[in-house]
Design an enzyme around this catalytic site. Structure first.
Site, mmCIF file in Angstrom:
data_model
loop_
_atom_site.group_PDB
_atom_site.id
_atom_site.type_symbol
_atom_site.label_atom_id
_atom_site.label_comp_id
_atom_site.label_asym_id
_atom_site.label_seq_id
_atom_site.Cartn_x
_atom_site.Cartn_y
_atom_site.Cartn_z
ATOM 1 N N SER A 21 50.631 31.220 29.877
ATOM 2 C CA SER A 21 50.389 31.549 28.475
ATOM 3 C C SER A 21 51.057 30.547 27.528
ATOM 4 C CB SER A 21 50.936 32.944 28.198
ATOM 5 O OG SER A 21 50.750 33.267 26.850
ATOM 6 N N ASN A 69 60.205 24.451 23.089
ATOM 7 C CA ASN A 69 59.224 24.804 22.070
ATOM 8 C C ASN A 69 59.719 25.996 21.272
ATOM 9 O OD1 ASN A 69 57.320 27.394 22.259
ATOM 10 N ND2 ASN A 69 57.936 26.854 24.346
ATOM 11 N N LEU A 73 54.926 32.139 18.709
ATOM 12 C CA LEU A 73 53.776 33.029 18.935
ATOM 13 C C LEU A 73 52.695 32.908 17.881
ATOM 14 C CD1 LEU A 73 55.792 36.154 20.091
ATOM 15 C CD2 LEU A 73 54.386 34.683 21.540
ATOM 16 N N ASN A 100 47.756 37.917 27.755
ATOM 17 C CA ASN A 100 49.192 37.903 27.473
ATOM 18 C C ASN A 100 49.445 38.537 26.107
ATOM 19 O OD1 ASN A 100 51.759 36.496 26.278
ATOM 20 N ND2 ASN A 100 51.894 36.162 28.482
ATOM 21 N N CYS A 131 60.263 38.988 23.420
ATOM 22 C CA CYS A 131 60.246 38.988 21.950
ATOM 23 C C CYS A 131 61.360 39.866 21.388
ATOM 24 C CB CYS A 131 58.936 39.542 21.445
ATOM 25 S SG CYS A 131 57.528 38.882 22.288
ATOM 26 N N LYS A 166 56.217 40.383 32.005
ATOM 27 C CA LYS A 166 56.753 39.019 32.092
ATOM 28 C C LYS A 166 58.206 39.003 31.654
ATOM 29 C CE LYS A 166 55.858 34.248 30.749
ATOM 30 N NZ LYS A 166 54.841 33.332 30.234
ATOM 31 N N GLY A 244 57.572 28.558 36.164
ATOM 32 C CA GLY A 244 58.708 27.750 35.729
ATOM 33 C C GLY A 244 58.743 26.401 36.417
ATOM 34 N N GLY A 266 52.906 25.902 33.363
ATOM 35 C CA GLY A 266 53.010 25.902 31.909
ATOM 36 C C GLY A 266 53.015 24.516 31.307
HETATM 37 C C1 LIG Z 1 54.344 25.549 24.040
HETATM 38 C C2 LIG Z 1 54.610 26.804 24.839
HETATM 39 C C3 LIG Z 1 54.168 28.035 24.356
HETATM 40 C C4 LIG Z 1 54.408 29.209 25.077
HETATM 41 N N1 LIG Z 1 53.907 30.404 24.606
HETATM 42 C C5 LIG Z 1 54.051 31.529 25.356
HETATM 43 C C6 LIG Z 1 53.453 32.769 24.943
HETATM 44 O O1 LIG Z 1 52.768 32.842 23.927
HETATM 45 N N2 LIG Z 1 53.643 33.876 25.722
HETATM 46 C C7 LIG Z 1 54.370 33.824 26.886
HETATM 47 O O2 LIG Z 1 54.500 34.843 27.576
HETATM 48 N N3 LIG Z 1 54.942 32.668 27.306
HETATM 49 C C8 LIG Z 1 54.790 31.528 26.576
HETATM 50 N N4 LIG Z 1 55.348 30.342 27.032
HETATM 51 C C9 LIG Z 1 56.119 30.327 28.275
HETATM 52 C C10 LIG Z 1 55.271 29.853 29.455
HETATM 53 O O3 LIG Z 1 54.154 30.698 29.656
HETATM 54 C C11 LIG Z 1 56.116 29.787 30.746
HETATM 55 O O4 LIG Z 1 56.596 31.074 31.056
HETATM 56 C C12 LIG Z 1 57.322 28.858 30.612
HETATM 57 O O5 LIG Z 1 56.992 27.750 29.827
HETATM 58 C C13 LIG Z 1 57.857 28.373 31.943
HETATM 59 O O6 LIG Z 1 56.895 27.646 32.662
HETATM 60 P P1 LIG Z 1 56.818 26.020 32.656
HETATM 61 O O7 LIG Z 1 58.169 25.518 33.042
HETATM 62 O O8 LIG Z 1 55.763 25.708 33.677
HETATM 63 O O9 LIG Z 1 56.442 25.614 31.284
HETATM 64 C C14 LIG Z 1 55.116 29.146 26.309
HETATM 65 C C15 LIG Z 1 55.577 27.912 26.778
HETATM 66 C C16 LIG Z 1 55.313 26.737 26.077
HETATM 67 C C17 LIG Z 1 55.795 25.435 26.636
#
Ligand SMILES: Cc1cc2nc3c(=O)[nH]c(=O)nc-3n(C[C@H](O)[C@H](O)[C@H](O)COP(=O)(O)O)c2cc1C
Ligand SMILES: Cc1cc2nc3c(=O)[nH]c(=O)nc-3n(C[C@H](O)[C@H](O)[C@H](O)COP(=O)(O)OP(=O)(O)OC[C@H]3O[C@@H](n4cnc5c(N)ncnc54)[C@H](O)[C@@H]3O)c2cc1C
Ligand code: FES
Lengths: 308, 242
Positions: A21, A69, A73, A100, A131, A166, A244, A266
Site C-alpha cells: 500500500s 516518507n 495518507l 488498505n 494511524c 497491518k 519490509g 513497497g
Molecule cells: C510512499 C509510501 C507510502 C505508504 N503509504 C502507506 C499507506 O497508505 N498505508 C499503509 O498501510 N502503508 C503505507 N506504506 C507502508 C508500506 O506499505 C510498507 O508497509 C512499508 O513501506 C515497508 O515496506 P518496504 O520496506 O518494502 O517499503 C507506505 C510506504 C511508502 C514508502
C-alpha cells in the site's frame, strides 16, 4: 514445474508477490507499464473515510538503502475510491484486490471497511493501525494491544471478507499486539509498516521533511522485518503477510521461511517500477536454485541452530 | 514513461559546477520540452530528477549542477559508462498557446529546459525572446547556444558582472504573447507577479518515484491537488496557489 501458488485467508494467489500500500497507487499507473495481472494481488493506497491532502512537502527524504516518507495518507476518500478508482482498476486488473484502510477513530475504520467490504473487486481488507487515534491523545492504535483489538473487533463486526490487520513496528512488543488482534478475530496479519525515522539537512540545520519525522522503509529495514515476521508467525495461528525491504525473489523466499504466507513489496516499486513483475518472473528460477518445489511448503520452514 | 539504459557520450563542464551530459539511447518516450528524466545512480536509493534540455531521435542532453552526493557521482562519470533512466516523465510545456512572440525565462539550472522549448518554438516559426538569469558572470552558460537557435537573448546577473544588472524581472520586455519560466521558487514568484500575460511555470519537489505512484510530490493548486511529477512539473500561471 514448480508451484508458486499460496492461499491467503482462503483466497488462492498465483504467487505470493503483492505490491504494498502507498507504493502502487490504485494500480493503473503500473498497468501502463506491464500487465499487473501477473501479480498475486496488490494492496491499494491507504483509503480513509474523507478525502485527505496529507502532509506539507517536502515529504520524502533519501537514506542509505532506504527512504523516509511523510505523505500523510493522501487519498481521495472512500466515496471516490468506490466511484472512480475501482471501476478504472476493473478494466486492468481481474483479480481480487487488497483494500488498505486507515482511520483516525474506531468509527472511521468500521465505516470505511464496511463500505469497501461491499465491493466485489475487494478480496481482503487490510487495516492499517499505524494511524494516530484522535480520541486517544494521538497515540497510534497499533501501539496498544487494547486499541488494536478494539479496531479489529469493530471492523470484524461490520464486514464479511477476510480482515488482515497491518501492524506497526514502532512498539516494544509486537507479539502482544499480534495476539490481541488474533483474539479479536483478525483473519490475518501483515507486517511491518514503516519505522519512525528522521533526517536533518545539516547545512540548513533543519529536518529534511516538513513534518520533521516520517516512515522509514526500503532494503535497510529487511532484517528488522524478517525478525518481526518470525516472532509473530511463531506466536499466532493466522497467516502472516511479510513486508519490509523486499526487492528480490530471494527476499521473498527468506520472508516466507521466516513465516510469511505472502510477501509485499513497497519502496522498491518507486525506484524500480518493474520490480514486482521481475520478482514474479524470477521466482520459479530462484525456487529451482534452492530446490523448492512448492512455495507454500517453505512457510516458516527453518531449522534453528541447536543450543549447546 | 519508459525505463532504459543510456550510454554517456559526453560529460563536460559548462561552469565550475554546472555540467553538460549527452546520452545515447531510446528517447522515444519524450514527448514535450519541460519533461524530465529520473536517473538511477549506483549506491543511491532514490533516482535523481533532471530536466530534458534537448533531445533528438537517439541523443538526450542534460545540464545539471553539482549540489550533493548524486550529482557529484554523475560528474565523475566518463563517456562509455551507462545510466538507467526513466524517460518521458511529467507533462512538459504546452506550445500551442505560445502566440507569436513568446518569452522564455530561465534562472540558474532552470535555464536547461528553456533550450529544448526555444528550439521547438523556433521550429514552429515563433519569434522567441529569452531572459537568462544568473548570480554572477562565472555562472553564466548557454547564451551563445540560444543565440545560435535564433533567439533574442538578454542575460541578467544579480551582481551586474555581466549583462543587465539585477533579476530576470528587471529585464522584462514591453511586448510578449505568453511566457514560460523555470528557476528557483523566489524567481518564479517574482515572475508570476510581474508578468502581464498568461504563462507556464515549472516547479521542483523532492520525489519518491517521479511517475505518480507515491504522492510524495503533491501540491495544492487552484484547480485541485496535483502531483508535480505527473500533472506537473509545468503549471499554468492561473492555477498556481502560492
Ligand atoms: C510512499 C509510501 C507510502 C505508504 N503509504 C502507506 C499507506 O497508505 N498505508 C499503509 O498501510 N502503508 C503505507 N506504506 C507502508 C508500506 O506499505 C510498507 O508497509 C512499508 O513501506 C515497508 O515496506 P518496504 O520496506 O518494502 O517499503 C507506505 C510506504 C511508502 C514508502
Ligand atoms: C522536475 C525536476 C527537474 C529538475 N531539473 C534539473 C536540471 O535540469 N538541472 C539540475 O541541475 N537540477 C535539476 N533538478 C534538481 C535536481 O533533481 C537535484 O539537484 C538533485 O536531485 C540533487 O541530487 P544530489 O544527490 O546531488 O543532492 P543531495 O542533496 O545529496 O540529494 C539528496 C536527495 O534530495 C533530493 N534533492 C535534492 N535537491 C533537490 C531538488 N532541488 N529538487 C528535487 N530533489 C532534490 C535528491 O534527488 C535526493 O533524493 C530538478 C528537479 C526536479 C524535481
Ligand atoms: S514523486 Fe511519487 S508521485 Fe510524484
Amino acid at each position: 514445474m514448480v508451484n508458486t501458488k499460496v492461499t491467503l485467508c482462503g483466497i488462492q494467489l498465483d504467487n505470493p508477490v503483492i505490491p504494498a500500500s502507498g507504493t502502487f497507487g490504485y494500480g493503473y499507473e503500473f498497468a501502463e507499464l506491464y500487465d499487473i495481472n501477473c501479480l498475486g494481488t496488490f494492496s491499494f493506497k491507504g483509503t480513509t473515510k474523507d478525502p485527505r491532502f496529507g502532509n506539507p512537502t517536502p515529504r520524502i527524504a533519501e537514506c542509505p538503502a532506504g527512504m523516509i516518507n511523510a505523505v500523510g495518507l493522501q487519498n481521495p476518500g472512500v466515496d471516490q475510491v468506490i466511484r472512480e478508482e475501482l471501476p478504472k482498476l476493473k478494466k486492468v486488473f481481474h483479480k481480487p484486490v487488497m483494500a488498505n484502510v486507515s482511520g483516525f477513530s474506531i468509527e472511521d475504520y468500521a465505516y470505511t471497511c464496511a463500505r469497501l467490504d461491499q465491493e466485489e473487486q475487494v478480496g481482503w481488507l487490510e487495516v492499517n493501525i499505524s494511524c494516530p487515534n484522535v480520541h486517544g491523545g494521538g497515540m497510534s492504535f497499533g501501539t496498544s494491544p487494547q486499541a488494536a483489538g478494539e479496531v479489529t473487533r469493530a471492523v470484524k463486526a461490520v464486514t464479511t471478507k477476510p480482515v488482515i490487520v497491518k501492524l506497526s513496528p514502532n512498539v516494544t512488543d509486537i507479539v502482544s499486539i499480534a495476539k490481541a488482534c488474533e483474539e479479536a478475530g483478525a483473519d490475518g496479519l501483515s507486517l511491518i509498516n514503516t519505522l519512525l525515522g528522521m533526517r536533518i539537512d545539516i547545512a540548513r540545520r533543519r529536518p529534511v521533511i516538513a513534518n520533521t519525522m516520517g516512515g522509514f522503509s526500503g532494503s535497510a529495514i529487511f532484517p528488522v522485518a524478517v525478525r518481526m515476521v518470525y516472532q509473530v508467525a511463531q506466536a499466532v495461528k493466522i497467516p502472516v503477510v511479510g513486508i519490509g525491504g523486499v526487492s528480490t525473489a530471494e527476499d521473498v523466499i527468506e520472508m516466507m521461511m521466516a513465516g510469511a504466507t505472502a510477501v509485499q513489496v513497497g519502496a522498491a516499486n518507486l525506484t524500480d517500477p518493474f520490480v514486482c513483475r521481475d520478482i514474479v518472473e524470477e521466482l520459479p528460477r530462484a525456487m529451482a536454485r534452492y530446490k523448492i518445489q512448492d512455495l507454500s511448503q517453505i512457510i516458516g520452514g527453518i531449522q534453528l541452530w541447536e543450543k549447546t | 514513461m519508459k525505463q532504459s539504459v543510456f550510454t554517456i557520450q559526453e560529460n563536460t563542464p559548462l561552469t565550475r559546477d554546472v555540467m553538460k551530459m549527452v546520452l545515447l539511447g531510446d528517447t522515444s518516450a519524450i514527448t514535450a520540452p519541460g519533461q524530465f528524466v529520473n536517473i538511477r545512480l549506483a549506491g543511491r536509493f532514490l533516482r535523481r530528477p533532471i530536466s530534458v534540455c534537448d533531445w533528438d531521435g537517439k541523443t538526450l542532453t542534460l545540464i545539471y549542477k553539482v549540489v550533493g552526493h548524486g550529482t557529484a557521482q554523475m560528474k565523475a562519470m566518463v563517456p562509455g559508462e551507462k545510466l538507467d533512466l526513466l524517460t518521458g516523465l511529467g507533462n512538459g510545456y504546452d506550445l500551442s498557446v505560445a502566440g507569436d512572440h513568446p518569452l522564455l525565462i530561465g534562472g540558474g539550472v532552470g535555464v536547461p529546459p528553456m533550450y529544448g522549448l526555444a528550439k521547438a518554438l523556433i521550429q514552429a516559426g515563433k519569434a522567441v525572446q529569452v531572459i537568462l538569469g544568473f548570480n554572477t558572470w562565472e555562472e553564466c552558460f548557454y547564451e551563445e547556444a540560444f543565440q545560435a537557435l535564433g533567439c533574442a537573448v538578454t542575460v541578467t546577473t544579480v551582481d551586474g558582472s555581466y549583462g543587465t544588472k539585477g533579476f530576470v524581472t528587471d529585464a522584462l520586455p514591453e511586448h510578449y504573447t505568453h511566457f514560460y519560466a523555470c528557476g528557483p521558487e523566489p524567481m518564479l514568484k517574482a515572475v508570476h507577479a510581474s508578468t502581464a500575460t498568461s504563462g507556464q511555470l515549472s516547479f521542483e519537489e523532492r520525489m519518491g518515484c517521479g511517475f505518480g505512484a507515491c504522492m510524495g510530490c503533491s501540491c495544492k493548486t487552484l484547480t485541485g491537488y496535483k502531483r508535480i511529477c505527473k500533472e506537473g512539473p509545468v503549471m499554468r500561471k492561473e492555477e498556481i496557489a502560492w
